[in-house]
Design an enzyme around this catalytic site. Structure first.
Site, PDB file in Angstrom:
ATOM      1  N   HIS A 260      -6.061   2.480   1.215  1.00 11.23           N
ATOM      2  CA  HIS A 260      -5.207   3.598   1.616  1.00 11.23           C
ATOM      3  C   HIS A 260      -5.763   4.373   2.816  1.00 11.23           C
ATOM      4  O   HIS A 260      -5.064   4.632   3.792  1.00 11.23           O
ATOM      5  CB  HIS A 260      -5.019   4.589   0.461  1.00 11.23           C
TER       6      HIS A 260
ATOM      7  N   ASP B 267       0.899  -1.149   0.000  1.00  8.16           N
ATOM      8  CA  ASP B 267       0.000   0.000   0.000  1.00  8.16           C
ATOM      9  C   ASP B 267       0.936   1.195   0.000  1.00  8.16           C
ATOM     10  O   ASP B 267       1.548   1.507   1.029  1.00  8.16           O
ATOM     11  CB  ASP B 267      -0.898   0.012   1.240  1.00  8.16           C
ATOM     12  N   HIS B 268       1.067   1.833  -1.162  1.00  8.18           N
ATOM     13  CA  HIS B 268       2.152   2.819  -1.268  1.00  8.18           C
ATOM     14  C   HIS B 268       1.943   4.019  -0.344  1.00  8.18           C
ATOM     15  O   HIS B 268       2.879   4.741  -0.061  1.00  8.18           O
ATOM     16  CB  HIS B 268       2.394   3.249  -2.721  1.00  8.18           C
TER      17      HIS B 268
END
Ligand code: NAP
Length: 483
Positions: free
Chosen positions: A240, A177-178
């Site tokens: 996110h 999950d950047h």
């Protein structure tokens, strides 16, 4: 202050989907930046893999073009670029076929870290995992990196977890999950847990509410087909925004390590109340400013997917009971801005006459653009004329505090280096993902059962009118969306 860069262990990193958009825009330029920073040992190698037939020279040429397109010219001296490209190799491989696997196996070296980045459609994750295993290419210490989306509901996420678990242990699986790789997001944990100042106030007694905003100016563009099957809830909130909420709401982990941090995040997800349908607003952007509306973008005039969602969420535990978390995300909004704002309560009694100038203390954690943290505090307005209050930011922006050398690494490059280090702290564990879907599923199911239609909103605004009401009726208001 010069930042310390500690090289990671020597590795062989295979990027499946090396010819795709994500590899070109993020993964390969990110690896180059880490190479340039001295974090990749000279012996480390990156092996591209996709079905397209080409040799290593052609892959290097493609990668050179990607670096030119996505790395700042000041950061790409020709010599360094060539040295990086010499570390690249390529194998033509079909995730669903047999060709190419023996060649890949022959390229892998003993005694170095093996990592496999699945930058392909999720439908191929199982094929890749199975073939890596069957061909003896992955060993018990190898890592796999999987991209979002991780399922589209609880059932599919469970199935995907089971497929991966058939070939890899959980300690080998890195679900990206950047958002968790962003400098400011990690700094949020440093601010919370390395200072005495904030934690005693970090609860429902002192925090009035929390706002999390992820606003974009772009529409769904060329991704319309993909996006329409998911909508903002699946695309942004389940992953996110949920992760951001967890980092704000979690209890202090006993140590900054993967098991401890992820255990605490999981507890937050499990403490989330089901969301009342009256506490959710969905929207779809209309046409405007020469741009098509959502329905035209996704080429589906009957689409009921949302390009905007705002919701009020309650975390039912001792720390947070009574403090709402307001989440909103959308496309074609007024500005591109992502931030978390923690608004503190009023002091119990004011000793000043100038109540007009008074504003709440707000801790603003800015994710993009201009990453940084600001604490809004009240001070005396300078000058004569008595005690008038004004609000100023205590600015904890990194560029200012740490000097120009503090180049902020992109989330992807930071996370890839964590994979090589074997550090899973900033990756989602399988049970976390499943718990997040278990909370999201009934919300989406409710929309489907009720035939709920998103409200239209004008592009360039802050979203549907009803989203404003979501806060107004609680006597609060959204922060202005601005860059
Ligand atoms: P993409 O541009 O469509 O690229 C897909 C890649 O997969 C290509 O390199 C393609 O190369 C390869 N591929 C397709 N079928 C294959 C097969 N049978 N065997 C081996 N390779 C195969 O997709 P992308 O945008 O890069 O996205 C990749 C993954 O990242 C997806 O899971 C996506 O959801 C996720 N993601 C992407 C972004 C983004 O910004 N792009 C953001 C977040 C997550 P060949 O055609 O040469 O095989």
């Amino acid at each position: 202050m010069v930042s310390r860069v500690i090289p990671v262990e020597t590795f062989d990193l295979v990027i499946f989907g090396a010819t795709g958009d994500l590899a070109r825009r993020k993964i390969l330029p990110g690896l180059f930046r880490r190479f340039r920073a001295g974090q990749m040992t000279p012996e480390s190698r990156v092996i591209g893999a996709a079905r397209t037939e080409m040799d290593a020279a052609a892959f290097r040429a493609q990668t050179r073009a990607a670096i030119e397109d996505f790395v700042d010219p000041a950061q790409r001296q020709a010599e360094t670029v060539e040295a990086f490209l010499s570390r690249l190799d390529y194998v033509a491989i079909d995730a669903r076929g047999t060709a190419g696997w023996a060649a890949l196996g022959a390229l892998m070296r003993p005694g170095v870290v093996r990592a496999f980045y699945f930058s392909v459609a999720p439908g191929l994750f199982g094929d890749l995992a199975e073939r890596l295993h069957r061909n003896g290419i992955a060993d018990t210490d190898s890592r796999i990196v999987v991209e979002k989306p991780f399922g589209r509901d609880l059932a599919s996420a469970r199935a995907l977890n089971a497929t991966l678990a058939a070939h890899f242990d959980e300690r080998q699986i890195y679900r990206i999950d950047h958002y968790l790789g962003k400098e400011t997001v990690q700094n949020l944990m440093a601010v919370r847990f390395a200072n005495m100042l904030f934690e005693p106030l970090w609860n429902a007694q002192h925090v009035d509410h929390v706002q999390i905003t992820v606003a974009e100016t772009v529409g769904v563009g060329g991704r319309g087909g993909y996006y329409d099957k998911s909508g903002a809830m699946r695309d942004m909130v389940q992953n996110h925004m949920m992760q951001l909420l967890c980092l704000i709401a979690m209890e202090p982990p006993y140590h900054f390590d993967p098991a401890a941090v992820r255990d605490e995040k999981l507890k937050v997800i499990r403490a989330l109340d089901p969301v009342d349908p009256a506490d959710i607003v969905r929207g779809q952007y209309l046409a405007g400013a020469g741009q098509p509306g959502y329905l035209a973008d996704v080429e589906n005039p009957a689409s009921r997917s949302e390009s905007y969602v705002a919701l009020k969420v309650h975390v039912s535990n001792w720390r947070w009971k009574g403090t709402p978390f307001y989440l909103r995300t959308g496309k074609r909004l007024r500005a591109r801005a992502s931030e978390i704002a923690i608004t503190f309560k009023e002091p119990p009694h004011s000793i000043f006459d100038d109540v007009q100038g008074w504003r709440e203390n707000v801790l603003v954690i800015r994710l993009q653009p201009n990453e940084g943290i600001n604490l809004m505090v009240m001070i005396k307005e300078p000058g004569p004329g008595g005690m008038r209050l004004t609000q100023v930011p205590l600015d904890m922006s990194f560029a200012k505090a740490l000097g120009a050398e503090a180049e902020i690494a992109d989330a992807y490059e930071r996370l890839i280096m964590d994979v090589i280090r074997g550090n899973q702290t900033l990756f989602m564990r399988g049970d976390e993902v499943e718990a997040a879907w278990a909370w999201t599923d009934p919300i989406i199911q409710g929309w489907e059962d009720r035939g709920d239609r998103p409200q239209p909103y004008d592009p360039g605004t802050s979203g549907p009118e009803d989203a404003l009401m979501l806060m107004h009726r609680d006597g609060r208001r959204w922060r202005e969306i601005r860059e």
